[in-house]
Scaffold this active site. Structure first.
Site, mmCIF file in Angstrom:
data_model
loop_
_atom_site.group_PDB
_atom_site.id
_atom_site.type_symbol
_atom_site.label_atom_id
_atom_site.label_comp_id
_atom_site.label_asym_id
_atom_site.label_seq_id
_atom_site.Cartn_x
_atom_site.Cartn_y
_atom_site.Cartn_z
ATOM 1 N N LYS A 1 73.913 53.224 -37.241
ATOM 2 C CA LYS A 1 75.099 53.868 -36.681
ATOM 3 C C LYS A 1 76.105 54.137 -37.802
ATOM 4 O O LYS A 1 76.596 53.215 -38.434
ATOM 5 C CB LYS A 1 75.760 52.960 -35.623
ATOM 6 C CG LYS A 1 76.801 53.732 -34.800
ATOM 7 C CD LYS A 1 77.687 52.839 -33.983
ATOM 8 C CE LYS A 1 78.890 52.346 -34.751
ATOM 9 N NZ LYS A 1 79.812 53.399 -35.217
ATOM 10 N N THR B 1 86.659 43.310 -42.925
ATOM 11 C CA THR B 1 86.392 41.874 -42.854
ATOM 12 C C THR B 1 86.463 41.361 -41.410
ATOM 13 O O THR B 1 85.641 40.529 -41.005
ATOM 14 C CB THR B 1 87.377 41.121 -43.784
ATOM 15 O OG1 THR B 1 87.048 41.497 -45.129
ATOM 16 C CG2 THR B 1 87.260 39.620 -43.650
ATOM 17 N N GLU C 1 79.002 43.430 -46.229
ATOM 18 C CA GLU C 1 79.798 43.976 -47.345
ATOM 19 C C GLU C 1 81.157 44.335 -46.772
ATOM 20 O O GLU C 1 81.274 45.284 -45.994
ATOM 21 C CB GLU C 1 79.130 45.231 -47.925
ATOM 22 C CG GLU C 1 77.751 45.007 -48.501
ATOM 23 C CD GLU C 1 77.757 44.210 -49.795
ATOM 24 O OE1 GLU C 1 78.826 44.112 -50.432
ATOM 25 O OE2 GLU C 1 76.703 43.669 -50.153
ATOM 26 N N CYS D 1 86.255 50.795 -51.533
ATOM 27 C CA CYS D 1 86.411 49.340 -51.470
ATOM 28 C C CYS D 1 86.561 48.739 -52.858
ATOM 29 O O CYS D 1 87.000 47.611 -53.004
ATOM 30 C CB CYS D 1 85.224 48.732 -50.739
ATOM 31 S SG CYS D 1 83.665 49.252 -51.466
ATOM 32 N N GLU E 1 94.606 44.173 -47.474
ATOM 33 C CA GLU E 1 93.971 45.419 -47.887
ATOM 34 C C GLU E 1 94.684 46.619 -47.263
ATOM 35 O O GLU E 1 94.839 46.672 -46.049
ATOM 36 C CB GLU E 1 92.496 45.414 -47.447
ATOM 37 C CG GLU E 1 91.737 46.612 -47.964
ATOM 38 C CD GLU E 1 90.285 46.653 -47.481
ATOM 39 O OE1 GLU E 1 90.035 46.380 -46.297
ATOM 40 O OE2 GLU E 1 89.414 46.982 -48.296
HETATM 41 P P1 NAD Z 1 85.239 48.994 -39.592
HETATM 42 O O1 NAD Z 1 84.888 47.552 -39.739
HETATM 43 O O2 NAD Z 1 86.312 49.367 -38.649
HETATM 44 O O3 NAD Z 1 83.960 49.829 -39.124
HETATM 45 C C1 NAD Z 1 82.758 49.827 -39.845
HETATM 46 C C2 NAD Z 1 81.615 50.155 -38.908
HETATM 47 O O4 NAD Z 1 81.479 49.102 -37.973
HETATM 48 C C3 NAD Z 1 81.817 51.437 -38.094
HETATM 49 O O5 NAD Z 1 80.587 52.112 -37.981
HETATM 50 C C4 NAD Z 1 82.258 50.891 -36.750
HETATM 51 O O6 NAD Z 1 81.958 51.752 -35.681
HETATM 52 C C5 NAD Z 1 81.424 49.632 -36.663
HETATM 53 N N1 NAD Z 1 81.905 48.610 -35.725
HETATM 54 C C6 NAD Z 1 83.187 48.358 -35.342
HETATM 55 N N2 NAD Z 1 83.213 47.361 -34.425
HETATM 56 C C7 NAD Z 1 81.925 46.973 -34.233
HETATM 57 C C8 NAD Z 1 81.292 45.995 -33.399
HETATM 58 N N3 NAD Z 1 81.987 45.220 -32.568
HETATM 59 N N4 NAD Z 1 79.954 45.871 -33.483
HETATM 60 C C9 NAD Z 1 79.237 46.641 -34.314
HETATM 61 N N5 NAD Z 1 79.760 47.598 -35.095
HETATM 62 C C10 NAD Z 1 81.093 47.766 -35.063
HETATM 63 O O7 NAD Z 1 85.535 49.511 -41.060
HETATM 64 P P2 NAD Z 1 86.035 50.960 -41.495
HETATM 65 O O8 NAD Z 1 87.487 51.084 -41.151
HETATM 66 O O9 NAD Z 1 85.072 51.982 -41.012
HETATM 67 O O10 NAD Z 1 85.864 50.868 -43.079
HETATM 68 C C11 NAD Z 1 86.841 50.414 -43.957
HETATM 69 C C12 NAD Z 1 86.523 49.005 -44.419
HETATM 70 O O11 NAD Z 1 85.237 48.962 -45.028
HETATM 71 C C13 NAD Z 1 87.477 48.509 -45.485
HETATM 72 O O12 NAD Z 1 87.828 47.178 -45.190
HETATM 73 C C14 NAD Z 1 86.657 48.563 -46.759
HETATM 74 O O13 NAD Z 1 87.041 47.672 -47.767
HETATM 75 C C15 NAD Z 1 85.302 48.241 -46.245
HETATM 76 N N6 NAD Z 1 84.266 48.678 -47.175
HETATM 77 C C16 NAD Z 1 83.564 47.738 -47.862
HETATM 78 C C17 NAD Z 1 82.591 48.128 -48.777
HETATM 79 C C18 NAD Z 1 81.789 47.118 -49.547
HETATM 80 O O14 NAD Z 1 80.794 47.504 -50.161
HETATM 81 N N7 NAD Z 1 82.153 45.855 -49.562
HETATM 82 C C19 NAD Z 1 82.332 49.489 -48.964
HETATM 83 C C20 NAD Z 1 83.084 50.419 -48.251
HETATM 84 C C21 NAD Z 1 84.050 50.008 -47.348
#
Ligand code: NAD
Length: 480
Positions: free
Chosen positions: A173, A228, A248, A282, A384
């Site tokens: 997804k 996180t 991640e 990130c 963040e």
């Molecule tokens: P998010 O956690 O809101 O969403 C990430 C994904 O998780 C989306 O596809 C979302 O639909 C899904 N999701 C949300 N709730 C869920 C649930 N209950 N069950 C399963 N899936 C669910 O994050 P975001 O706002 O899309 O991304 C930004 C964040 O990602 C920032 O914190 C950034 O630092 C982090 N990030 C980390 C890395 C890394 O490699 N460590 C890389 C890129 C981004």
């Protein structure tokens, strides 16, 4: 208006409920397409298809799996311009960045794992020529891959590629905020001849479609990149079901600049490490620590360059700073700028929304922002923000800057600028982060382990680490 479809069992299909969600073009602030609002029924169909495909795919010779994946990589290369334009429109990032970074990297991810699997080996342990143990690395079965919006196709393929190469079937997804290139990838997967059910791409909200993936009893492993808080939720859900987990998560990365650095290289790289992709990587260094004797020189040069950075139309090939991803995210970033001022910070440049002209008037643009005068312990320096906002903090000694750098709950990446080799190694050893860049930033060798410590994640992606994650080691012991 274009309607994105799910990719289930080798076919492009509508969500079973017939419900869709609006998809925005952040450069204009308007809805331009519709995404399936998938639910448990769609996920169940995807998992069932993946389960049916697993015996065939896991027994397909790795050379054949590799050849199909290489065809998919070729198709990404052949569609570079189309994919880059789609990524830019969906995410707000400059098309030049999508064309040179996001899409080429998506191609490399698939090619890297299509070839890595040909060199993935097992160990044998021999006891006094009497007993032989060998390790059989078996694919896991049906795995879930969930990715965020900041580097949409780049991070989506970074998970899918090792999972497929190792012989798993995938239910994936992408973020509901940036679904378009994952949809285009499903068209390319069909064209590449990926057998039905091997890869299933289901679109929808995290709390509904994502939740159905992580809680499904037949999904045995989850590879997640995102925030996180979401990672903690997934861990709570998956741990009692004993699913394998790779997380991640977020970061608040320090960029440490010692007075003896190569100033020009540091300055041009710090511009990128602060504001590339509007600061929505990130790995961006959002807390800049500068040795006190260099502070004023750095501040003057940095502010002068950042104040001249032009925010513009992401689809213009000359644009370096585009739109942030959504209205909600723009408001979150602006609220942090306000918080920084309440905490005593002084905005040196930026600090506000930018209104462009004509069709772009409703777009979500923020001026690149530099703030100084904050305590390293304040919320602005601990939480963040994930946008074009950096803080400047002076330091005197190595010990002092290490305390500041390690003070957050995160530990993803860090950057160190110094010409003193001994100090570089010493600082790297004491920094709490999974990745340390010395005199460079975002220089990536796909063979290296990638991931964070503390609240930035659990596990490592990259190289053979991801193939280890997507396989289970079974020891077979034979007495001769
Ligand atoms: P998010 O956690 O809101 O969403 C990430 C994904 O998780 C989306 O596809 C979302 O639909 C899904 N999701 C949300 N709730 C869920 C649930 N209950 N069950 C399963 N899936 C669910 O994050 P975001 O706002 O899309 O991304 C930004 C964040 O990602 C920032 O914190 C950034 O630092 C982090 N990030 C980390 C890395 C890394 O490699 N460590 C890389 C890129 C981004």
């Amino acid at each position: 208006m274009e309607r994105i479809q799910n990719y289930i069992n080798g076919e492009l299909v509508a969500p079973q409920s017939g419900m869709y969600i609006d998809n925005y073009d952040p450069s204009r602030g308007v809805v331009y397409s519709a995404i399936p609002d998938s639910d448990e029924a769609d996920i169940n169909a995807a998992v069932a298809a993946a389960k049916r495909a697993f015996p065939g795919w896991s027994n397909t010779p790795y050379t054949e799996r590799s050849a199909i994946m290489q065809r998919l990589a070729d198709l990404i290369r052949d569609n570079l311009n189309r994919l880059a334009a789609a990524e830019s429109k969906d995410n707000g990032k400059p098309v030049s960045l999508a064309r040179t970074v996001d899409i080429p990297r998506a191609e490399s991810n698939i090619r890297f794992y299509a070839t890595a699997i040909m060199h993935f080996e097992s160990k044998a342990h021999i006891m006094e020529n009497r007993v032989i143990n060998y390790t059989h690395k078996k694919p896991l079965g049906v795995v879930g891959c969930i990715s965020p919006w900041n580097l949409p196709l780049y991070l989506f393929t970074w998970k899918i590629a090792p999972a497929l190469a190792a012989g798993n079937c995938v239910v994936a997804k992408p973020s509901e905020i940036t679904p378009m290139t994952a949809y285009l990838l499903s068209e390319l997967a069909i064209e590449a001849g990926l057998p039905a059910g091997v890869l299933n791409i289901v679109h929808g909200l995290g709390g509904r479609a994502g939740q159905a993936i992580i809680s499904h009893k037949d999904v045995v492993a989850i590879s997640f990149t995102g925030g996180t808080a979401t990672g903690a939720h997934i861990a709570r859900e998956a741990a009692p079901k004993f699913k394998k987990l790779s997380l991640e998560l977020g970061g608040k990365n320090p960029n440490i600049i010692f007075a003896d650095c190569d100033f020009d290289k540091m300055l041009s790289t710090t511009l990128r490490s602060s504001f590339a992709n509007q600061g929505q990587i990130c790995l961006c260094g959002s807390r800049i620590f500068i040795q006190d004797t260099l502070y004023d020189r750095f501040k003057d040069a940095f502010v002068e360059k950042v104040a001249r950075m032009k925010v513009g139309d992401p689809s213009d090939p000359a644009t370096k700073m585009g739109a942030v991803v959504s209205e909600d995210h723009m408001n979150k970033i602006l609220s942090y700028i306000k918080l920084a001022q309440e905490e005593g910070g002084k905005v040196l440049t930026g600090g506000h929304r930018v209104h462009l002209e004509g069709e772009l008037a409703g777009g979500y643009y923020i001026a690149p922002t530099i703030i100084e005068g904050l305590e390293y312990t304040c919320r602005t320096n601990q939480e963040e923000i994930f946008g074009p906002v950096v803080t400047l903090t002076p330091f005197k000694t190595e010990e002092e800057v290490l305390t500041m750098a390690n003070s957050t709950p995160y530990g993803l990446a860090s950057t160190v600028w110094t010409q003193d080799l001994t100090r570089a190694h010493r600082v790297a050893a004491h920094i709490e982060s999974g990745i340390v860049w010395i005199n460079c930033w975002l220089l990536r060798d796909l063979r290296t382990p990638f991931g964070g410590v503390k609240q930035s994640g659990v596990g490592r992606e990259g190289g053979f680490e991801a193939l280890e994650f997507f396989t289970e080691a079974q020891n077979v012991c034979i007495e001769l």
